[in-house]
Design a protein around this motif. Structure first.
Motif, PDB file in Angstrom:
ATOM      1  N   GLU A   1     107.043 -53.280  42.230  1.00  0.00           N
ATOM      2  CA  GLU A   1     106.300 -52.966  43.459  1.00  0.00           C
ATOM      3  C   GLU A   1     107.177 -52.186  44.440  1.00  0.00           C
ATOM      4  O   GLU A   1     106.748 -51.184  45.024  1.00  0.00           O
ATOM      5  N   ILE A   2     108.413 -52.623  44.602  1.00  0.00           N
ATOM      6  CA  ILE A   2     109.344 -51.948  45.521  1.00  0.00           C
ATOM      7  C   ILE A   2     109.649 -50.542  45.022  1.00  0.00           C
ATOM      8  O   ILE A   2     109.718 -49.594  45.817  1.00  0.00           O
ATOM      9  N   ILE A   3     109.819 -50.388  43.715  1.00  0.00           N
ATOM     10  CA  ILE A   3     110.089 -49.064  43.141  1.00  0.00           C
ATOM     11  C   ILE A   3     108.935 -48.115  43.450  1.00  0.00           C
ATOM     12  O   ILE A   3     109.155 -46.972  43.883  1.00  0.00           O
ATOM     13  N   GLN A   4     107.705 -48.580  43.259  1.00  0.00           N
ATOM     14  CA  GLN A   4     106.548 -47.726  43.536  1.00  0.00           C
ATOM     15  C   GLN A   4     106.449 -47.397  45.025  1.00  0.00           C
ATOM     16  O   GLN A   4     106.117 -46.264  45.401  1.00  0.00           O
ATOM     17  N   GLU A   5     106.747 -48.355  45.882  1.00  0.00           N
ATOM     18  CA  GLU A   5     106.745 -48.094  47.323  1.00  0.00           C
ATOM     19  C   GLU A   5     107.823 -47.085  47.699  1.00  0.00           C
ATOM     20  O   GLU A   5     107.612 -46.214  48.545  1.00  0.00           O
ATOM     21  N   LEU A   6     108.981 -47.182  47.072  1.00  0.00           N
ATOM     22  CA  LEU A   6     110.066 -46.237  47.332  1.00  0.00           C
ATOM     23  C   LEU A   6     109.680 -44.833  46.895  1.00  0.00           C
ATOM     24  O   LEU A   6     109.936 -43.859  47.616  1.00  0.00           O
ATOM     25  N   ILE A   7     109.049 -44.721  45.740  1.00  0.00           N
ATOM     26  CA  ILE A   7     108.604 -43.416  45.251  1.00  0.00           C
ATOM     27  C   ILE A   7     107.609 -42.795  46.246  1.00  0.00           C
ATOM     28  O   ILE A   7     107.714 -41.622  46.597  1.00  0.00           O
ATOM     29  N   GLY A   8     106.657 -43.599  46.725  1.00  0.00           N
ATOM     30  CA  GLY A   8     105.693 -43.118  47.706  1.00  0.00           C
ATOM     31  C   GLY A   8     106.346 -42.737  49.023  1.00  0.00           C
ATOM     32  O   GLY A   8     106.016 -41.705  49.625  1.00  0.00           O
ATOM     33  N   PHE A   9     107.276 -43.555  49.469  1.00  0.00           N
ATOM     34  CA  PHE A   9     108.000 -43.271  50.710  1.00  0.00           C
ATOM     35  C   PHE A   9     108.784 -41.973  50.593  1.00  0.00           C
ATOM     36  O   PHE A   9     108.748 -41.129  51.487  1.00  0.00           O
ATOM     37  N   TYR A  10     109.478 -41.817  49.494  1.00  0.00           N
ATOM     38  CA  TYR A  10     110.308 -40.632  49.277  1.00  0.00           C
ATOM     39  C   TYR A  10     109.455 -39.370  49.287  1.00  0.00           C
ATOM     40  O   TYR A  10     109.815 -38.361  49.896  1.00  0.00           O
ATOM     41  N   TYR A  11     108.276 -39.454  48.659  1.00  0.00           N
ATOM     42  CA  TYR A  11     107.397 -38.287  48.625  1.00  0.00           C
ATOM     43  C   TYR A  11     106.838 -37.984  50.016  1.00  0.00           C
ATOM     44  O   TYR A  11     106.815 -36.832  50.452  1.00  0.00           O
ATOM     45  N   SER A  12     106.409 -39.018  50.732  1.00  0.00           N
ATOM     46  CA  SER A  12     105.807 -38.783  52.055  1.00  0.00           C
ATOM     47  C   SER A  12     106.831 -38.340  53.091  1.00  0.00           C
ATOM     48  O   SER A  12     106.510 -37.554  53.977  1.00  0.00           O
ATOM     49  N   GLU A  13     108.066 -38.798  52.978  1.00  0.00           N
ATOM     50  CA  GLU A  13     109.090 -38.451  53.964  1.00  0.00           C
ATOM     51  C   GLU A  13     109.830 -37.157  53.639  1.00  0.00           C
ATOM     52  O   GLU A  13     110.208 -36.412  54.537  1.00  0.00           O
ATOM     53  N   PHE A  14     110.064 -36.906  52.341  1.00  0.00           N
ATOM     54  CA  PHE A  14     110.897 -35.767  51.947  1.00  0.00           C
ATOM     55  C   PHE A  14     110.140 -34.726  51.122  1.00  0.00           C
ATOM     56  O   PHE A  14     110.712 -33.713  50.733  1.00  0.00           O
ATOM     57  N   ASP A  15     108.864 -35.023  50.847  1.00  0.00           N
ATOM     58  CA  ASP A  15     108.018 -34.111  50.078  1.00  0.00           C
ATOM     59  C   ASP A  15     108.656 -33.737  48.735  1.00  0.00           C
ATOM     60  O   ASP A  15     108.612 -32.589  48.302  1.00  0.00           O
ATOM     61  N   GLU A  16     109.274 -34.728  48.106  1.00  0.00           N
ATOM     62  CA  GLU A  16     109.900 -34.550  46.799  1.00  0.00           C
ATOM     63  C   GLU A  16     109.531 -35.736  45.911  1.00  0.00           C
ATOM     64  O   GLU A  16     109.353 -36.850  46.404  1.00  0.00           O
ATOM     65  N   ASN A  17     109.436 -35.457  44.634  1.00  0.00           N
ATOM     66  CA  ASN A  17     109.168 -36.536  43.676  1.00  0.00           C
ATOM     67  C   ASN A  17     110.467 -37.240  43.320  1.00  0.00           C
ATOM     68  O   ASN A  17     111.504 -36.610  43.158  1.00  0.00           O
ATOM     69  N   LEU A  18     110.374 -38.541  43.201  1.00  0.00           N
ATOM     70  CA  LEU A  18     111.509 -39.369  42.801  1.00  0.00           C
ATOM     71  C   LEU A  18     111.106 -40.047  41.494  1.00  0.00           C
ATOM     72  O   LEU A  18     110.067 -40.706  41.424  1.00  0.00           O
ATOM     73  N   SER A  19     111.899 -39.874  40.454  1.00  0.00           N
ATOM     74  CA  SER A  19     111.556 -40.474  39.158  1.00  0.00           C
ATOM     75  C   SER A  19     111.684 -41.990  39.219  1.00  0.00           C
ATOM     76  O   SER A  19     112.395 -42.542  40.071  1.00  0.00           O
ATOM     77  N   ASP A  20     110.983 -42.652  38.316  1.00  0.00           N
ATOM     78  CA  ASP A  20     111.097 -44.113  38.219  1.00  0.00           C
ATOM     79  C   ASP A  20     112.549 -44.520  37.987  1.00  0.00           C
ATOM     80  O   ASP A  20     113.026 -45.506  38.554  1.00  0.00           O
ATOM     81  N   PHE A  21     113.251 -43.772  37.143  1.00  0.00           N
ATOM     82  CA  PHE A  21     114.644 -44.082  36.820  1.00  0.00           C
ATOM     83  C   PHE A  21     115.522 -44.036  38.071  1.00  0.00           C
ATOM     84  O   PHE A  21     116.305 -44.952  38.333  1.00  0.00           O
ATOM     85  N   ARG A  22     115.390 -42.967  38.850  1.00  0.00           N
ATOM     86  CA  ARG A  22     116.206 -42.846  40.063  1.00  0.00           C
ATOM     87  C   ARG A  22     115.802 -43.873  41.113  1.00  0.00           C
ATOM     88  O   ARG A  22     116.655 -44.428  41.803  1.00  0.00           O
TER      89      ARG A  22
END
Length: 77
Positions: free
Chosen positions: A12-33
């Protein structure tokens, strides 16, 4: 005692981080990272947050114990 993060909560935290990263930095973050970041933050921040929670609980309980006399003391006559 190591602080354990349940796998469902970690996912759940990983998915929230991915969403946060995209909304704040407009970049995709892989599940691995994202998982690497969560693991790093968990190792670095987990113990201090856990210890703070224990300290807060200890303070709260101590205050309640101190209030026992005021709340339940019956004068002896």
């Amino acid at each position: 005692m190591p602080v354990k993060l349940e796998s469902d909560r970690k996912s759940e935290i990983i998915q929230e981080l991915i969403g946060f990263y995209y909304s704040e930095f407009d970049e995709n973050l892989s599940d691995f990272r994202a998982e690497a970041i969560v693991d790093f933050l968990h190792r670095k921040l987990g113990p201090s947050h856990y210890n703070q929670g224990i300290a807060d609980a200890r303070k709260y309980i101590a205050e309640k114990i101190d209030d026992l006399d005021a709340q339940f003391y019956l004068p002896e006559s």
